[in-house]
Design a protein around this motif. Structure first.
Motif, PDB file in Angstrom:
ATOM      1  N   LYS A   1       0.951  -1.162   0.063  1.00  0.00           N
ATOM      2  CA  LYS A   1       0.053   0.139  -0.100  1.00  0.00           C
ATOM      3  C   LYS A   1       0.877   1.445  -0.025  1.00  0.00           C
ATOM      4  O   LYS A   1       0.567   2.253  -0.799  1.00  0.00           O
ATOM      5  CB  LYS A   1      -0.858  -0.136   1.161  1.00  0.00           C
ATOM      6  N   THR A   2       1.849   1.142   0.899  1.00  0.00           N
ATOM      7  CA  THR A   2       2.785   2.393   0.899  1.00  0.00           C
ATOM      8  C   THR A   2       3.533   2.704  -0.370  1.00  0.00           C
ATOM      9  O   THR A   2       3.639   3.860  -1.104  1.00  0.00           O
ATOM     10  CB  THR A   2       3.866   1.970   1.955  1.00  0.00           C
ATOM     11  N   VAL A   3       4.072   1.512  -0.911  1.00  0.00           N
ATOM     12  CA  VAL A   3       4.710   1.774  -2.228  1.00  0.00           C
ATOM     13  C   VAL A   3       3.896   2.226  -3.557  1.00  0.00           C
ATOM     14  O   VAL A   3       4.065   3.141  -4.152  1.00  0.00           O
ATOM     15  CB  VAL A   3       5.238   0.332  -2.890  1.00  0.00           C
ATOM     16  N   LYS A   4       2.575   1.628  -3.370  1.00  0.00           N
ATOM     17  CA  LYS A   4       1.563   2.105  -4.492  1.00  0.00           C
ATOM     18  C   LYS A   4       1.236   3.698  -4.217  1.00  0.00           C
ATOM     19  O   LYS A   4       0.915   4.484  -5.312  1.00  0.00           O
ATOM     20  CB  LYS A   4       0.294   1.265  -4.279  1.00  0.00           C
ATOM     21  N   VAL A   5       1.196   4.110  -3.031  1.00  0.00           N
ATOM     22  CA  VAL A   5       0.710   5.716  -2.625  1.00  0.00           C
ATOM     23  C   VAL A   5       1.935   6.301  -3.158  1.00  0.00           C
ATOM     24  O   VAL A   5       1.845   7.545  -3.986  1.00  0.00           O
ATOM     25  CB  VAL A   5       0.471   5.723  -1.307  1.00  0.00           C
ATOM     26  N   MET A   6       3.243   5.928  -2.901  1.00  0.00           N
ATOM     27  CA  MET A   6       4.354   6.653  -3.417  1.00  0.00           C
ATOM     28  C   MET A   6       4.357   6.794  -4.784  1.00  0.00           C
ATOM     29  O   MET A   6       4.665   7.732  -5.488  1.00  0.00           O
ATOM     30  CB  MET A   6       5.443   6.156  -2.721  1.00  0.00           C
ATOM     31  N   LEU A   7       3.939   5.537  -5.725  1.00  0.00           N
ATOM     32  CA  LEU A   7       4.162   5.571  -7.082  1.00  0.00           C
ATOM     33  C   LEU A   7       3.080   6.642  -7.644  1.00  0.00           C
ATOM     34  O   LEU A   7       3.265   7.284  -8.548  1.00  0.00           O
ATOM     35  CB  LEU A   7       3.902   4.243  -7.500  1.00  0.00           C
ATOM     36  N   PHE A   8       2.007   6.563  -7.119  1.00  0.00           N
ATOM     37  CA  PHE A   8       0.811   7.535  -7.411  1.00  0.00           C
ATOM     38  C   PHE A   8       0.883   9.092  -7.218  1.00  0.00           C
ATOM     39  O   PHE A   8       1.026   9.867  -8.083  1.00  0.00           O
ATOM     40  CB  PHE A   8      -0.347   7.053  -6.665  1.00  0.00           C
ATOM     41  N   ASP A   9       1.894   9.185  -5.982  1.00  0.00           N
ATOM     42  CA  ASP A   9       2.144  10.431  -5.832  1.00  0.00           C
ATOM     43  C   ASP A   9       3.203  11.006  -6.794  1.00  0.00           C
ATOM     44  O   ASP A   9       3.328  12.403  -7.274  1.00  0.00           O
ATOM     45  CB  ASP A   9       2.860  10.867  -4.487  1.00  0.00           C
ATOM     46  N   ALA A  10       4.198   9.953  -7.183  1.00  0.00           N
ATOM     47  CA  ALA A  10       5.278  10.608  -8.196  1.00  0.00           C
ATOM     48  C   ALA A  10       4.570  10.905  -9.611  1.00  0.00           C
ATOM     49  O   ALA A  10       4.804  11.756 -10.224  1.00  0.00           O
ATOM     50  CB  ALA A  10       5.984   9.322  -8.511  1.00  0.00           C
ATOM     51  N   LYS A  11       3.292  10.030  -9.715  1.00  0.00           N
ATOM     52  CA  LYS A  11       2.599  10.469 -11.405  1.00  0.00           C
ATOM     53  C   LYS A  11       2.408  11.896 -11.100  1.00  0.00           C
ATOM     54  O   LYS A  11       2.122  12.530 -11.950  1.00  0.00           O
ATOM     55  CB  LYS A  11       1.478   9.435 -11.500  1.00  0.00           C
ATOM     56  N   VAL A  12       1.609  12.130  -9.743  1.00  0.00           N
ATOM     57  CA  VAL A  12       0.980  13.502  -9.693  1.00  0.00           C
ATOM     58  C   VAL A  12       2.080  14.623  -9.788  1.00  0.00           C
ATOM     59  O   VAL A  12       1.967  15.582 -10.577  1.00  0.00           O
ATOM     60  CB  VAL A  12       0.295  13.540  -8.463  1.00  0.00           C
ATOM     61  N   GLN A  13       3.222  14.548  -9.349  1.00  0.00           N
ATOM     62  CA  GLN A  13       4.390  15.256  -9.259  1.00  0.00           C
ATOM     63  C   GLN A  13       5.001  15.350 -10.843  1.00  0.00           C
ATOM     64  O   GLN A  13       5.372  16.466 -11.281  1.00  0.00           O
ATOM     65  CB  GLN A  13       5.637  14.604  -8.553  1.00  0.00           C
TER      66      GLN A  13
ATOM     67  N   LYS B   1       2.871  15.041 -13.426  1.00  0.00           N
ATOM     68  CA  LYS B   1       2.002  15.746 -14.104  1.00  0.00           C
ATOM     69  C   LYS B   1       1.970  17.275 -14.046  1.00  0.00           C
ATOM     70  O   LYS B   1       1.702  18.087 -14.827  1.00  0.00           O
ATOM     71  CB  LYS B   1       0.578  14.959 -13.938  1.00  0.00           C
ATOM     72  N   SER B   2       2.435  17.476 -12.726  1.00  0.00           N
ATOM     73  CA  SER B   2       2.354  18.923 -12.311  1.00  0.00           C
ATOM     74  C   SER B   2       3.993  19.476 -12.614  1.00  0.00           C
ATOM     75  O   SER B   2       3.780  20.471 -12.190  1.00  0.00           O
ATOM     76  CB  SER B   2       1.978  19.027 -10.856  1.00  0.00           C
ATOM     77  N   GLU B   3       4.778  18.810 -13.324  1.00  0.00           N
ATOM     78  CA  GLU B   3       6.171  19.075 -13.751  1.00  0.00           C
ATOM     79  C   GLU B   3       6.883  19.639 -12.572  1.00  0.00           C
ATOM     80  O   GLU B   3       7.637  20.324 -12.628  1.00  0.00           O
ATOM     81  CB  GLU B   3       5.677  20.379 -14.730  1.00  0.00           C
ATOM     82  N   GLU B   4       6.616  18.900 -11.663  1.00  0.00           N
ATOM     83  CA  GLU B   4       7.664  19.110 -10.350  1.00  0.00           C
ATOM     84  C   GLU B   4       8.979  18.162 -10.425  1.00  0.00           C
ATOM     85  O   GLU B   4       9.956  18.478  -9.896  1.00  0.00           O
ATOM     86  CB  GLU B   4       6.734  18.828  -9.136  1.00  0.00           C
ATOM     87  N   ILE B   5       8.786  17.160 -11.144  1.00  0.00           N
ATOM     88  CA  ILE B   5       9.998  16.117 -11.407  1.00  0.00           C
ATOM     89  C   ILE B   5      10.130  15.940 -12.768  1.00  0.00           C
ATOM     90  O   ILE B   5       8.922  15.976 -13.660  1.00  0.00           O
ATOM     91  CB  ILE B   5       9.733  15.004 -10.505  1.00  0.00           C
ATOM     92  N   SER B   6      11.269  15.715 -13.349  1.00  0.00           N
ATOM     93  CA  SER B   6      11.543  15.389 -14.710  1.00  0.00           C
ATOM     94  C   SER B   6      10.917  14.202 -15.149  1.00  0.00           C
ATOM     95  O   SER B   6      10.598  13.146 -14.208  1.00  0.00           O
ATOM     96  CB  SER B   6      13.224  15.597 -14.839  1.00  0.00           C
TER      97      SER B   6
END
Length: 258
Positions: free
Chosen positions: A140-152, A154-159
């Motif tokens: 569950k923790t890994v999936k939340v982290m992966l989803f948050d990375a997708k959000v970042q 899409k919001s162009e916070e990470i490359s």
């Protein structure tokens, strides 16, 4: 200093699924010089002490075996051997009734061993259940982290390269967790199968039938559990919708379950 101690110090430690645990920093030994525990440098996670029996040297890498797997293997191995001997003993008795008195002593020994293993098996079952809960929490923790990375991303916070790195490591970890979950489930199933096999050998058939009957009746809500069925009243001629009989209610329940 024992040769085996020198051979493992500094070596890389991985778990059974290829994930790096750390490097062996040193060992603690008994007074006789045999290794008791191994200290592993896990980087930011600090130093972890692992029982030496949970490590296996394969080439240049030391493989870490989780405690639940060692405990489960021990129980399964001992129970399989005990069941095999008990079956062989019963075959001998069936072929020659004259050895019944001599075989009774051995039979009681094997039966006592199975009961002892059942008690130890209960602890292993608890270990497996706890491990499954840990795996679910980690997943569950890994999936939340992966989803948050997708959000970042899409919001162009990470490359794009950073997101791909995160996704790669998260997917690898999810795959590792999945492999271990499958193995834990397989071990649970095997333990359950051997428990049923053990019960059939050490418990008289009459007792098993009686327990099954009591269990069935008790789950049906009969008078054994202190409850009684209240049968519906017969329908009257003026009733627009006659109440179902007990048999019809049971039939509808069976249709729903199907």
């Amino acid at each position: 200093m024992p040769k085996e101690q020198v051979s493992i110090i500094g070596r890389l430690v991985k778990d059974m699924y290829g994930t790096t645990v750390g490097n062996i920093l040193g060992t603690l030994t008994h007074i006789d010089g045999n290794i008791q525990t191994v200290g592993i440098d896990c980087g930011s996670d600090g130093l972890k002490q692992i029982p030496y029996e949970q490590l296996v040297l394969q080439g240049d890498v030391v493989i870490y075996i989780p405690g639940w797997r060692i405990d489960a293997q021990k129980i399964l191995k001992e129970k399989k051997l005990t069941l095999s001997r008990l079956k062989a003993l019963m075959d001998i008795i069936s072929e020659n009734d004259a050895v019944q008195s001599d075989a009774d002593v051995i039979h009681d020994t094997y039966k006592a061993k199975l009961i002892e293993l059942d008690e130890s098996e209960s602890k292993v079952r608890d270990e497996l259940s706890i491990r499954l809960e840990e795996l679910d929490s980690q997943e569950k923790t890994v999936k939340v982290m992966l989803f948050d990375a997708k959000v970042q991303f899409k919001s162009e916070e990470i490359s794009d390269s950073t997101f791909e790195t995160i996704r790669k490591h998260c997917n690898n970890l999810l795959e590792r967790l999945s492999h271990e979950r499958v193995e834990v489930n397989n071990v649970q199933r095997r333990i359950e199968e051997m428990s049923l096999e053990s019960m059939e050998l050490i418990q008289p058939k009459e007792e098993r039938v009686q327990e099954s009957a009591v269990s069935y009746l008790g789950s049906s809500g009969n008078t054994l559990t202190g409850q009684e069925y209240v049968l519906p009243k017969p329908p009257t001629e003026n009733s627009e919708s006659a109440p179902q009989t007990y048999t019809e209610q049971q039939g509808n329940q069976e249709e729903l379950s199907e």
